[in-house]
Design a protein around this motif. Structure first.
Motif, PDB file in Angstrom:
ATOM      1  N   GLU A 154      42.753  97.477  35.745  1.00 55.27           N
ATOM      2  CA  GLU A 154      42.761  96.693  34.510  1.00 55.27           C
ATOM      3  C   GLU A 154      43.723  97.269  33.473  1.00 55.27           C
ATOM      4  O   GLU A 154      44.424  96.518  32.790  1.00 55.27           O
ATOM      5  N   THR A 175      40.191  87.616  35.113  1.00 53.99           N
ATOM      6  CA  THR A 175      39.596  88.394  36.200  1.00 53.99           C
ATOM      7  C   THR A 175      39.274  87.460  37.354  1.00 53.99           C
ATOM      8  O   THR A 175      38.669  86.408  37.163  1.00 53.99           O
ATOM      9  N   GLU A 178      37.380  90.648  41.259  1.00 53.82           N
ATOM     10  CA  GLU A 178      37.466  92.054  40.869  1.00 53.82           C
ATOM     11  C   GLU A 178      38.900  92.541  40.647  1.00 53.82           C
ATOM     12  O   GLU A 178      39.153  93.742  40.632  1.00 53.82           O
ATOM     13  N   LYS A 179      39.807  91.607  40.469  1.00 53.71           N
ATOM     14  CA  LYS A 179      41.190  91.963  40.153  1.00 53.71           C
ATOM     15  C   LYS A 179      41.553  91.432  38.770  1.00 53.71           C
ATOM     16  O   LYS A 179      41.024  90.411  38.327  1.00 53.71           O
ATOM     17  N   SER A 180      42.446  92.143  38.108  1.00 54.66           N
ATOM     18  CA  SER A 180      42.954  91.705  36.804  1.00 54.66           C
ATOM     19  C   SER A 180      44.288  91.008  37.039  1.00 54.66           C
ATOM     20  O   SER A 180      45.242  91.629  37.516  1.00 54.66           O
TER      21      SER A 180
END
Length: 305
Positions: A154, A175, A178-180
């Motif tokens: 993040e 988001t 679970e990735k930015s």
């Protein structure tokens, strides 16, 4: 028109020759965006997910040219031993009290000159692009123009969004799984970002696609408008014709004032013509003719009770 997507952008980037510090900055951006550190038998190893063969070959050759090191290739990934020294050279790690600490992306590379090279490497590592098709305007419903950089970290995503802002590209973060994800949406911003990362040819193709898409939308809009106008004209004509027939069968058209008789005869002679045409034939205004037909419809309603 060539298909425009993330792979076409990456191919254009990998076709460009970069040397010296620019190459090191690009490699730093790439490694930051897709690295994984694995400890095997007490040794720390760097693993890079290159996603495609041509990107893997490009990065492998760049590493050899810049740092004179080779990697073990496994499918679309590259593995490097003794990676601490490499990560320090790329200004990703910095020695501190006998340990290595992660270094921010402003650690000496990100001058105004170097920032585009860094963004270029990041796109090779975690970037993607999608655009609507001129042949399929409905594709805008699934996202439209969309360029994104998908980070597992993040903080790195936030730093990169700020970098794009400094370079004149406004980006956002969301988001997903679970990735930015740092993303750019509208066609102009996407085009500007493509130019920034060295994909000017794709940016030009995108602008051409935007123009073709706009023409397609405009043509569809005009056709729909014409169909709607024709429908309204037909519906209006049918209503007036039914009113005229009712009056004629019950009272006879001679029961109407001369001006209404004139209008009724004109409609019977030209049952499908628009008001403007009949008005021209009678030498009156369109609004004047409409008033006469409204009066005929009103008389028919009185008859029908």
């Amino acid at each position: 028109m060539p298909k425009i997507n993330g792979q076409s952008v990456k191919r254009e980037i990998t076709e460009k020759r970069i040397k010296g510090e620019g190459l090191a900055v690009m490699l730093s951006g790439f490694v930051r965006s897709c690295l994984a550190l694995v400890r095997s038998r007490g040794e720390l190893k760097l693993c890079l997910d290159c996603q495609s063969d041509f990107v893997r070959e490009y990065i492998s050759a760049a590493m050899m040219e810049q740092f004179k090191i080779t990697a073990v290739e496994q499918k679309n990934s590259l593995h490097f031993a003794d990676c601490e020294k490499l990560l320090v050279a790329l200004k990703i790690f910095k020695p501190e009290d006998g340990f290595y600490q992660t270094q921010n992306i402003d650690g000496g590379y990100l001058t105004e000159h170097n920032a585009p090279y860094y963004a270029r490497g990041v796109f090779l590592g975690c970037g993607s692009l999608s655009v609507p098709s001129a042949e399929n305007p409905e594709s805008t419903k699934s996202g439209g123009y969309h360029l994104e950089f998908s980070f597992t970290n993040e903080d790195l995503a936030n730093e990169f969004r700020e970098l794009l802002g400094v370079c004149g590209t406004s980006a956002h973060i969301m988001t997903r799984a679970e990735k930015s994800v740092v993303y750019v949406k509208d066609s102009e911003s996407v085009s500007n970002c493509l130019v920034l990362i060295g994909a000017s040819k794709t940016a030009l193709e995108l602008n051409n696609a935007v123009a073709a898409y706009s023409v397609k939308i405009d043509v569809n809009r005009r056709i729909n408008c014409d169909i709607a106008n024709m429908t309204r004209t037909t519906d209006a004509a049918v209503g007036v014709t039914d009113a005229i027939d009712l009056i004629d069968s019950v009272r006879g058209l001679d029961s109407l004032p001369p001006k209404l008789v004139e209008a009724a005869d004109a409609r019977k002679n030209y049952p499908d013509a628009p008001l403007s045409f009949i008005a021209d034939q009678l030498g009156i205004s369109k609004s004047g003719l409409k008033h006469r037909y409204d009066k005929i419809i009103e008389i028919a309603r009185e008859i029908s009770g």
